[in-house]
Structures are given as structure tokens and as C-alpha cells.
Design an enzyme around this catalytic site. Structure first.
Site, PDB file in Angstrom:
ATOM      1  N   GLY A  60      59.186  -0.422  43.353  1.00  0.00           N
ATOM      2  CA  GLY A  60      59.360  -0.112  45.230  1.00  0.00           C
ATOM      3  C   GLY A  60      58.267  -0.898  45.521  1.00  0.00           C
ATOM      4  N   GLY A  80      56.102  -1.730  48.495  1.00  0.00           N
ATOM      5  CA  GLY A  80      55.044  -0.685  49.948  1.00  0.00           C
ATOM      6  C   GLY A  80      53.528   0.009  48.664  1.00  0.00           C
ATOM      7  N   SER A  81      52.682   0.475  49.415  1.00  0.00           N
ATOM      8  CA  SER A  81      51.834   0.728  49.655  1.00  0.00           C
ATOM      9  C   SER A  81      51.363   1.609  48.112  1.00  0.00           C
ATOM     10  CB  SER A  81      50.307   1.110  50.381  1.00  0.00           C
ATOM     11  OG  SER A  81      50.572   0.337  51.407  1.00  0.00           O
ATOM     12  N   GLU A 115      62.578  -5.292  42.089  1.00  0.00           N
ATOM     13  CA  GLU A 115      63.375  -6.069  42.823  1.00  0.00           C
ATOM     14  C   GLU A 115      61.952  -7.515  43.932  1.00  0.00           C
ATOM     15  OE1 GLU A 115      66.041  -2.560  45.357  1.00  0.00           O
ATOM     16  OE2 GLU A 115      63.062  -2.640  45.408  1.00  0.00           O
ATOM     17  N   ASN A 151      64.232   3.959  56.771  1.00  0.00           N
ATOM     18  CA  ASN A 151      64.622   1.729  56.105  1.00  0.00           C
ATOM     19  C   ASN A 151      65.508   1.973  55.578  1.00  0.00           C
ATOM     20  OD1 ASN A 151      61.809   1.063  56.877  1.00  0.00           O
ATOM     21  ND2 ASN A 151      60.828   1.735  54.575  1.00  0.00           N
ATOM     22  N   GLY A 170      66.838   0.026  46.782  1.00  0.00           N
ATOM     23  CA  GLY A 170      67.203  -0.258  45.067  1.00  0.00           C
ATOM     24  C   GLY A 170      67.083   1.117  44.459  1.00  0.00           C
TER      25      GLY A 170
END
Lengths: 498, 498
Positions: free
Chosen positions: B263, B265-266, B288, B378, B382
Site C-alpha cells: 500500500g 505510505g511510509s 498499485e 482517505n 485497493g
């Protein structure tokens, strides 16, 4: 009589009593048994196991396709045989043991159990016990009224016990279509593009030497316990049929709709019965269990083809269907539940999935399994396999239960099996909410206005209005969100004042 | 300079200003725009729309691939342009408007939006606005740094505005693989069996006459805001890599693992970075968004191929990757998000899905979206597409947040995006819980023992013990289940005494 059914004659010396076969199952083993929606379960060996457990310590991990008939889960539970059980059950005695924490129950999407076995993420069965109408010349197993997980269990297990059930007519042979996905990382697409495609074999192909015992029995499947339609289930069916008509009028579906899937039980069965008098033609089913309504629809000339993983009929229907199977045979196929429920196929075919909710909330989250957020009823079954990828994910329930003490529509469900993302249409006897393309606040409006029993509507409106004042994409008042369930638990009515 | 990029020269007379093109978008329209994880969004036209809305009433329904960069959602929100928005966003201004009920946000599985459009279950876009590096000789659109939903939007819309962005290098052409599933009921399998298969075209095939405007712009994508690994994210990565090693040792995965999905993000980025120093080789991604870590892994010789729907890089990485794209081009493909996230492909390939949880509960239900059960962050993105069908569905999060006021592990999540049925592995910096094949009470034990921050462990044990005394398959005390969230809301700390 059974000798004709063991067509590989060298296997005849494996015939033994159920007690002898059951002795092959040792304490601590993982056992995979046939059986799906009370159809086609092995009957003699589990009964013998339950007997044996009265004499000696015997605890096993039992996996099946889905639910067993003939009170087998009850007998196995009472005898203390079940340490672990997956992926589904419907037995009230087993349910109590699960809820008491005495049996570890693993509640799974029905398409996933054998996938996890294949990848060694679950312990493989040491032994499989599979009901059959026959063993072929090659030693392959011809299942009876269900396929379920039988094929993969027989393939994965080191040893296989076959129960030849002479109560099943041998004309079941040919009905099954056994297809097993290939192994990753070289897996190929499942080559099924139409409900009536046949992509596999009619028997379960295993090396004959894995068959270590053959037990003969003549105990029939338990009859279905489905109830005839009542006013509420008829109301649900009517709302849904009106909705289908509007979809056809809007050009979103043809007059033969999409392949239909209906969960087991009285409500889904009533909905399917409702299609008999509908204007739709050339219907098809791509479902798990084929119930009375499937054959009523075929007889009415409405249903062209039905694909399932099992056939579970009432006493009324049973003799007629199986006594006249030739009438239906070219309109039926039974597949492994991995294929009947496979996300790849469900998405490709564009299935209309109709499943029963225990409760849903004002935002469309569905609880299919847990009473009061804690007590397991049966399990999620295939509902998630279908709902996630269906063309239409429909959930049905009566608007109230227990004489009105329970509203099936609540501020927040006490357990989530299907999230708002996966639920398109909700139906009660009050009406139908079409949630497609709606944001949560709009979903709440549609659900409260259309699905809620009048005796709960004001209370839900009050909750929703007050929650909206506090804001949020999905407005809730956490301090009150589960209050209805708490009221029910403590005072016997969801709206009982504290 | 842009003239070379419009290779069907008859289209050159469609070149106009962003204001002129934006004038084609009328009040009340549904608009589909390119853009996925802040990559490849149309930039000039939405900016012009926001300007125009200051002069005249202009409210639209906007659908994109996923999040937009360049503060476009902020500008459109502030100008009041957004009546409806789907299927994902990450903008703080838009988020406020969603949570205030001012913008209707439809939070969807990212693979499903165009499926619902294809079946006319959502209103088709009146007009599409697609960023491109070029238009081919046939009038086909070559996307930039994302594919997202662009291809289907362009196919479904009556009119298409193309933004030729000269800030993107034309060597992006050839990177994309545009495949659109065929229509039901005659849909065929998606013919993708390996991460590096190419099954479509390199440009979006639409009739050239649908292109009603071409706008030239030179605004680059916004850089990624991903943070470098810290002690906690490094800890999460270490636990996960140790787990992967055990899976390889147990023979459940090869040394190249399965295709990886991470996914945005950090945390997920840190996990992927952790693989650089791991013993695994010939890794692949089927994901993705391709982030910095993807290219770090390629440079390190660890990653053989990466399939995604977009490329979103930090400023540090951006010039290097796109300035040297030839170095990477044979190791990359960008697909429509319907294909990058398709359940059929995810299940077939056996993906290892690594996604971030906002919180999870002791039974393994995951909340990815809603703070306090009400406020949207958010969107589910996915994560559900992958988790449901992954070989391993892994969710990661730091064990505490807000300086310890929040535990990421709670008695009951305040919102469910991923149910217990869909969650295999949970990881925090404290440790990893392997939930495969476990019943709820066993899951709780594994999660509390392995994932919970020490400052919350006793409280969770107390809750679980007390709940078990009351019984149930999934023991809960409804009156206390959401108490931690209520405490946080009212007193600023999950364990604050009332």
C-alpha cells in the site's frame, strides 16, 4: 449390490465395517470429510468415531465442505471428538460448544479452505472420508449429492476412506464436474466462461492405492428444513422481483437476468420461488446449494441451467427429483465449492448474489454470523465469496425478529461480515434500498426509509439525526451505537428504556 | 514542442486553453479524470474549473483513479465544485468537507469503480479529462505516470479532453499496458498469468473524434510525501522479513516469495526498503503504486519486475528515475487499476498484500478508514482488492499513536473494512501475529501477546478475560467494546478513567 459400484475389483478387499475404518483415524488427526449443506456427507464412519470416543480419548480436527446432516456434528460434539472444526456448521449442539469455547471453530469463506490447504497454510488432512455412489475402473471416486471440498481433501490426504452409499441412485454419476486449479506460480485461468461449461472430470482422480478402506452404508441424506414462503418472505420476493423488472427496463440486465446465487434457507428459497410467476425467462443459477426452488423453477420452464456444489431437498421433493434425475441431468452440474464460489468466476459471470443477513446497519454493513456480536450462529459460508464480486450483492432479512423485540436494522451492527463496500441492495418485507453509488449519509436515508419496520423507524431516525449533528463521513454516536444490542441482552427488547 | 506529441495532426485544431476546455464541463456533469496516488492527474483543466466556479454555479460529480496531487482536490473543494467524489482521496481540505457532509464521498474498492460503470450501475462520465504524454497517429492516448481509471473513463465518456503534459518525458510511451475486460455475459478470462505479461495496448484506444479539446501544460506531478523509515517502521519490516524467512524455511514460499503488493505510505515503503538487505532474490511486485522503494530494490538487484498502476516518487528519486527510464523500462509495466487490483489476477498470482491499518481489534478485524468510527481519513483504496484474495493478507501499523494516547490494537474496531475472515498476518513494531487457521479466541491470544504496546497489554488482557467469562465464539462485552474510543473522544486517552 455394492459390488457393482466398486468397479475396480482389486479394491473389493478394502471393504470393511465402519468401526474398522474408523480405527484408521487416530487421536489428534486432521480429518477431511465430504458433506455440504447436509448433502453427501460421510455417515457411517463419523458415527463409528463418536461411538469409539466413548471408550478411548479421541479428539480430531474436522474439516468438511459445509454443514453435515444426520445429526453428525451433534453426535461428534457430544462424544467430545471435535477439537477443531471448519469451515461451516449449522448444528445447535455444536454451536453451543463453539460458543462455550470448547470447540475451536474457524469460520471461513467457503472458497478459501482448500486454497489455504494447497498452500500449506492449514494443516493437510491426514485422512479423508468421502461418500460416493461408485468407484470407477481407475479407482476414481464418484461423489453423491455434494462435491464440496471432497476432491481436494481426497487429493491432499495420505489415506482415503470411501463410503459407498447405496441409498443414492447410481444415476448421479455424470452430474459432477471436478476441476482443481493448478499450483501457483504457474496457475492458469479457470476456463469457465458460462454456467453450463464442463471443465473437469466426473470423478475425483486419485491414485487407487490411497483408498485404504471402503465402507458400505445405506443411510439417506437428511431432508432440507426449509420452510415454505410466508407473508414476509413473499413480500421480500415481491420487492426484489419489482427491482429486477426495473433493472431490465433500465437496460442494465437482460430478461434472463444474470446467473443467480441464493444462500441456503427459507428466505432465499422463497425469493427463488417468487421467480416462478415472474416475467423473466431462460434463467440460470450459479450457486452453492440447489434447493427445492431450483427444481420448481426448472419444472416451470423458467430455469435453463443450474450449477451448484450440492443438492439439498425437502422430503416432498427428494424422491421425485432423484427418482427422475434423467429429466434434470442435462440442466445440472455439481462443482467443487472452490469453483462454485470462486471470486474469479463470480466476477467474470456477473452473478446476482442473494444472501440472508442476520442484521444490517443504517450504513449497509451486514452481520451474517454473530448474535449480539458474540454468539456464532452458523458461519459466513459462501456469502462473502459471492457478495464481494457479484454484479449485484443483495442481502435479505425480515425487518423484525422475536415478535418485534429485535429490529434487523440497527444503528451499528454488532459484528461485520460484509462491509458497506460490498453491499448493493438490502431488502426486507418493508421494502428495498438500492445503495449503489451512494455515500453513507445517503445510504442511511435509503435504508431507514425503505427497510425498517415502522416500530423502529422513529428511533433510527433520531439516532441518525443526532449522529449527523456530530458530523463525520459515517456519523455515529459511539456511546449509543451498540445500545440496542445491550438493551436486548439486558432487557429483552432493543428499545427497552434503561 | 507539444506539436510533435499530437501525432494525429488533424487533432491539432483541438488545441485550446484550459479555460476554453473547462467551459465544456457544465454544471451537474459527471466527470472522470486521470490521476492515481498523486501521479498523472489532469492539472490545468481542474484548476481552470476551480477558477470558473468563483464566477458561476458549478457543481460536478468527480471520479478519478485515486488521489490527486497539486492540491487539486483542495482547490476544487474550496471553490465548491465537488458535489460528489469517488473512489478515493487524501486531501485534508476535501476530507473536512466530506466529514462535514458537504461532499458526498463514495469510498470504493479501487478495482470496482469501472466495473460498476461498465454495468451502468454508476452514472457514466459525461466527459473525461486525461493527462497524456502524447496522442498517437490513430488518435489514441498515451498516459503519463498513472493509468488508474483513465482508459475506461475515456472509453465511457462521450467527450474527452486531453492534457498534453510536456513536463513528462515522452519515453514514458511503451510503459503502459491497457487491457479492458470484455462485456458480460461473454466475458473471457483475463489472460494474465505472470507479473510481466503484457496483454493489452500501449495507448488508450478511443475514436479520435471523441477528443474535443487538447490542453497543453507543463506542471509536474507532486512529489511523494513518504517519510524515511524510523525505528518503528524498521521494526515492523524486521518482523515481517523474519516471518518471510520462516515461510521459506517451511517450504510455503520460494526464496523469491510471491508477487508483492505494498500500500501507499511510509510504513509499507519502509517494509519494502527492508527487503534490500534480505536474503530474498528475484523478487517481483504486482501492486498499485510504485514508490521509491521499488526503484531502490531494482537498483539493488533484488527486484526483477514491477507491475503497478502508477509511479509516485520523492523529489530525490524523481529526476533520477524519469531521467534514466531506459534503465528501468524493461522491468516495469503500468496497468489500469481494474487489472492491477483485479480479484481474478490477485488470487491467481498468489500475491503477498501488505497494507496499513488505522487500527485492528483483538480478533483481527481491521479499520483502514474511519477515525473514531465516524471520520473518514482517505478511503479503503485497493487494500480490500488485495487482502481478500491474497496468498497472505498482511496489515501493518505502529502499536500506538499520538504519543501513546491511542492504541492501534483495541477491543473492538470502531469501523470494519477488512473482516477477520480476510486478515492473515498483523504486524506492529512489537511483533507479528500469525492468525492463519486460528479461531477467534486463539487469534486474540496471538494478537495480544505479539502486537500490543506494553502500556495497553494488561487492559486488553483484562477485557479479553472478562469477555471470555461471558462466553461466545467471539467474546465481547458490548457495554465496554467501544469504551476506548469513547475515552479518547471525551478525555484524550484511550485508557482515561471516566
Amino acid at each position: 449390490m455394492y459390488r457393482d459400484r466398486v468397479r475396480m475389483s482389486s479394491l473389493l478387499d478394502k471393504v470393511m465395517t465402519a468401526d474398522q475404518a474408523a480405527a484408521l483415524i487416530k487421536d489428534g488427526m486432521t480429518v477431511g470429510m465430504s458433506g455440504f449443506t447436509r448433502a453427501g456427507e460421510a455417515k457411517a464412519v463419523p458415527k463409528a468415531l463418536a461411538q469409539r470416543a466413548k471408550q478411548e480419548p479421541l479428539r480430531i480436527s474436522l474439516m468438511t465442505g459445509a454443514s453435515l446432516g444426520n445429526d453428525l456434528d451433534k453426535q461428534l460434539t457430544e462424544a467430545g471428538v471435535l477439537a477443531r472444526r471448519m469451515p461451516f456448521q449449522v448444528d445447535s449442539t455444536l454451536r453451543k460448544a463453539i460458543n462455550a469455547g470448547e470447540v475451536m471453530f474457524i469460520d471461513q469463506h467457503l472458497s478459501e479452505t482448500v486454497e489455504q490447504l494447497r498452500n500449506h497454510q492449514l494443516k493437510l488432512p491426514d485422512i479423508a472420508v468421502i461418500e460416493a455412489v461408485a468407484i470407477t475402473e481407475e479407482g476414481h471416486i464418484v461423489p453423491t449429492t455434494s462435491v464440496g471440498n471432497s476432491a481436494s481433501f481426497a487429493i491432499f490426504a495420505k489415506q482415503v476412506i470411501v463410503e459407498i452409499n447405496v441409498a443414492h441412485n447410481t444415476n448421479l454419476e455424470g452430474l459432477h464436474d471436478i476441476y482443481i486449479p493448478t499450483y501457483r506460480p504457474t496457475r492458469t485461468p479457470i476456463p469457465l466462461t458460462k454456467v453450463d461449461d464442463r471443465i473437469g472430470s466426473t470423478a475425483i482422480p486419485i491414485p487407487a492405492e490411497k483408498i485404504v478402506a471402503i465402507v458400505v452404508n445405506d443411510q439417506p441424506d437428511s431432508p432440507s428444513t426449509v420452510l415454505p414462503p410466508d407473508d414476509e418472505t413473499q413480500g421480500i420476493a415481491n420487492h426484489l422481483i419489482d427491482f429486477f423488472k426495473r433493472e431490465v427496463d433500465a437496460g442494465r440486465m437482460s430478461n434472463s437476468l444474470g446467473p443467480l446465487q441464493a444462500g441456503i434457507g427459507s428466505i432465499a428459497n422463497a425469493v427463488m420461488c417468487g421467480l416462478i410467476d415472474s416475467p423473466f425467462e431462460n434463467l440460470t443459477m450459479y450457486s452453492e446449494v440447489l434447493q427445492d426452488s431450483t427444481f420448481d423453477l426448472i419444472d416451470a420452464g423458467k430455469l435453463r441451467f443450474a450449477s451448484g456444489s450440492s443438492i439439498t431437498l425437502s422430503t416432498r421433493r427428494n424422491a421425485d427429483v432423484f427418482g427422475n434425475l434423467e429429466r434434470y441431468k442435462d440442466k445440472l452440474v455439481l462443482r467443487p465449492q472452490e469453483i462454485s464460489n470462486h471470486p474469479e468466476v463470480v466476477r467474470r459471470l456477473g452473478i446476482i448474489g442473494i444472501n440472508t443477513a442476520l442484521e444490517f446497519d443504517i450504513y449497509g454493513n451486514v452481520n451474517s454470523t454473530h448474535v449480539g456480536g458474540t454468539k456464532m450462529m452458523n458461519g459466513i459460508g459462501g456469502s462473502g465469496d459471492f457478495a464481494r464480486n457479484a454484479h449485484l450483492a443483495i442481502f435479505v432479512t425480515k425487518s423484525i425478529a422475536k415478535g418485534g423485540n429485535i429490529s434487523s436494522v440497527v444503528p451499528m451492527v454488532s459484528h461485520v461480515d460484509h462491509t458497506e463496500h460490498d453491499v448493493d441492495i438490502l431488502v426486507t418485507e418493508i421494502g428495498l434500498a438500492d445503495l449503489r453509488g451512494l455515500a453513507p449519509r445517503e445510504r442511511a436515508r435509503a435504508i431507514i426509509d425503505n427497510c425498517v419496520h415502522p416500530s423502529y423507524r422513529d428511533a433510527l431516525n433520531s439516532y441518525f439525526d443526532a449522529a449527523c449533528k456530530r458530523g463525520g463521513h459515517t456519523p455515529h454516536i459511539l456511546r449509543e451505537a451498540l445500545e440496542w444490542h445491550i438493551n436486548l441482552e439486558e432487557r429483552g427488547h432493543m428499545l427497552a428504556a434503561s
